[in-house]
Design a protein around this motif. Structure first.
Motif, mmCIF file in Angstrom:
data_model
loop_
_atom_site.group_PDB
_atom_site.id
_atom_site.type_symbol
_atom_site.label_atom_id
_atom_site.label_comp_id
_atom_site.label_asym_id
_atom_site.label_seq_id
_atom_site.Cartn_x
_atom_site.Cartn_y
_atom_site.Cartn_z
ATOM 1 N N LEU A 1 0.464 -1.134 0.200
ATOM 2 C CA LEU A 1 0.062 0.073 -0.033
ATOM 3 C C LEU A 1 1.267 0.751 0.024
ATOM 4 C CD1 LEU A 1 -3.201 -1.037 2.888
ATOM 5 C CD2 LEU A 1 -2.979 -1.018 0.157
ATOM 6 N N ALA A 2 2.288 1.176 0.678
ATOM 7 C CA ALA A 2 2.363 2.518 0.475
ATOM 8 C C ALA A 2 3.478 2.716 -0.359
ATOM 9 C CB ALA A 2 3.732 2.100 1.956
ATOM 10 N N GLY A 3 3.866 1.656 -1.667
ATOM 11 C CA GLY A 3 5.090 1.894 -2.562
ATOM 12 C C GLY A 3 3.392 1.578 -4.072
ATOM 13 N N THR A 4 2.197 1.270 -3.734
ATOM 14 C CA THR A 4 1.701 1.641 -4.812
ATOM 15 C C THR A 4 1.700 2.865 -6.224
ATOM 16 O OG1 THR A 4 -0.265 2.861 -3.363
ATOM 17 C CG2 THR A 4 -0.383 0.054 -3.779
ATOM 18 N N LYS A 5 1.892 3.997 -5.150
ATOM 19 C CA LYS A 5 3.003 5.263 -6.022
ATOM 20 C C LYS A 5 3.607 5.319 -7.846
ATOM 21 C CE LYS A 5 5.470 7.488 -2.827
ATOM 22 N NZ LYS A 5 5.486 6.394 -1.792
#
Length: 503
Positions: free
Chosen positions: A216-220
């Motif tokens: 979730l933290a790296g979805t960008k």
């Protein structure tokens, strides 16, 4: 292990990121790498404990020297349940891929799958058989969602199939799979086997929660295509699809309610229907593809030849996946559990396969092109034959070690080390070759679907193992091991004899 890396995904987008790279690859690969690492960490950690927990507290568990606190099953019942679980993980990847393609999109499917897996492991951490079976079901459902969609997102990071970094990206991703599988038995296996079964399962849940959080933290950093639903189900059809998909629930509820009420319920009332389903599904899919009238005669002929490979792979996985059941029980009860003067938990044996795969995969990547340049590379059927002979040979070695351990004697753990090594060599002759053969023989209209069909060979093989256990054939006894070794050897020899027809 059966590789979870899939082939090209349709409709890929371009790479995403802010210029930062991960070993020269798009930054999003790090996110997917770590997600898969933690998912495999939780999956293989739980798997290293599964059979031990099932037989713990029963006569077979006492004989193996396991702590109490488990479900006190026989080894045969535990092996059958273990095989059904593995079969369902791969079978559920098909509907998991459907949800990613037609309902949620890959990114959302992975998020939901990660949460379901986490909930499953934490449910396994609760005592009691009802919590155990619910937790196992949740892990299988979540794994089907995640497995089917995360590899697709790796492909989305690159500018199409011709991107020169693409193969290297999938190679790094595969390293993450094996790193997670390698480390899990040392952490989860040790805690579960020596401290508390449920603490081990809880650790698996923590591992998957970490994977979900960093995803979730790296979805960008992921490609925009990861949010796209490639072929959405029309809104008016969603209710119908949901109704058809869940129509069996009330029927099953009534049926099993009657079975329980009459007092005749046993574990086989669950295992037998699931096992039969796991054998029927691949058969129906293969027959449906083979008989499709839109295929050309050449494509139908290739599908006929493909069935040879599929059956051979099912036999291979039938034996190979007993590394976590038959071999695990033998390692706990019949080896010294000591190497070079150091005692170690039997769960550590489960780290051998990923270790050998990581060590030997570069060698095989070099070997096949080296032989090809000299016009001496064996064909796919010959490679499959070698894999079957090796897997049969590994159980022949197990037969010898079982004979030496007769009467309560304990043998050196090097016997198991050698068995896992032979099996890893066999895997490298079959698993990547099978993926390649699938893409080559698949009809054009079934290109992507056939990769899912290939993984159904794992389902079919494990369902065969489950049927043997349900039939009362002791897979941990010499007779069953010899029979399986003979079957694999016979299939290997048949493949070698028929290699000219399939060339």
């Amino acid at each position: 292990m059966a590789s979870t890396v899939m082939g090209d995904a349709p409709g890929q987008g371009g790479p995403a990121g802010d210029g930062k790279t991960f070993f020269g690859h798009p930054r999003g690969l790090a996110t997917l790498f770590m997600t898969e690492l933690w998912e495999r960490f939780s999956y293989y950690g739980m798997r290293a404990l599964l059979v031990y927990y099932l037989i713990s507290g029963g006569p077979d568990g006492d004989e193996a020297g396991l702590r109490a606190g488990g479900l006190a099953m026989s080894t045969a019942a535990a092996s059958s349940l273990y095989a059904v679980y593995l079969a369902m993980v791969y079978l559920l990847a098909l509907p998991g891929g459907w949800f990613g393609d037609r309902v949620w999109g890959p990114r959302k499917a992975v998020v939901i799958g990660s949460c379901v897996i986490t909930a499953g492991h934490l449910t396994l951490a609760l005592p009691g058989a009802p919590a155990f079976f619910l937790g196992l079901t949740l892990v299988a459902l979540g794994s089907g969602l995640l497995k089917a969609n995360i590899s697709t997102m790796v492909g989305y990071l690159y500018a199409g199939p011709r991107d020169p970094r693409r193969d290297g990206g999938f190679t790094l991703f595969y390293v993450g799979i094996n790193l997670g599988a390698f480390g899990a038995p040392f952490v989860i296996g040790t805690v579960g086997e020596t401290v508390s079964w449920h603490a081990g399962f809880a650790l698996a849940g923590v591992g998957m929660a970490l994977g979900a959080a960093q995803f979730l933290a790296g979805t960008k950093h992921l490609a925009p295509a990861s949010d796209v639903v490639p072929s959405p189900v029309p809104r008016q059809e969603r209710a119908r699809c949901l109704l058809v998909g869940l129509a069996w629930l009330p029927v099953a509820a009534v049926f099993y309610g009657v079975v329980v009420a009459t007092g005749i319920f046993s574990l086989n009332w669950l295992l037998v229907p699931i096992t039969i389903l796991g054998l029927i599904a691949p058969t129906v899919v293969l027959v449906r593809v083979r008989r499709n009238k839109d295929l050309t005669p050449a494509e139908q002929a290739r599908m006929t030849r493909y069935i040879w490979f599929f059956v051979a792979a099912a036999v291979f996985w039938m034996i190979y996946d007993q590394g976590g059941s038959t071999l695990a029980v033998f390692g706990k009860g019949s080896t010294t559990g000591e190497l070079f003067g150091v005692d170690f938990p039997a769960a550590w044996f489960q780290s051998l396969n990923p270790l050998f795969v990581m060590a030997l995969a570069p060698l095989f990547s070099w070997l096949w092109p080296w032989l090809a340049r000299r016009d001496r590379e064996p064909g796919p059927m010959t490679k499959f034959a070698v894999a079957l002979l090796l897997i049969g040979g590994s159980f022949a070695v197990l037969t010898v070690s079982m004979a030496l351990a007769a009467g309560g004697a304990r043998v050196s753990p090097m016997w198991l080390v050698s068995i896992y090594l032979v099996q890893a060599v066999g895997e490298l002759c079959l698993s990547p070759v099978g993926l390649s053969v699938t893409t080559k023989l698949a009809p054009a209209r079934y290109g992507s679907q056939m990769l899912g069909v290939w993984f159904l060979a794992v389902t079919a093989g494990n369902c065969c193992t489950s049927l043997l256990g349900i039939a009362g054939i002791g897979l941990d006894g010499t007779g069953g091991v010899v029979a399986e070794a003979a079957l694999a050897t016979a299939v290997g020899l048949a493949l070698f004899a028929g290699r000219g027809r399939v060339r």
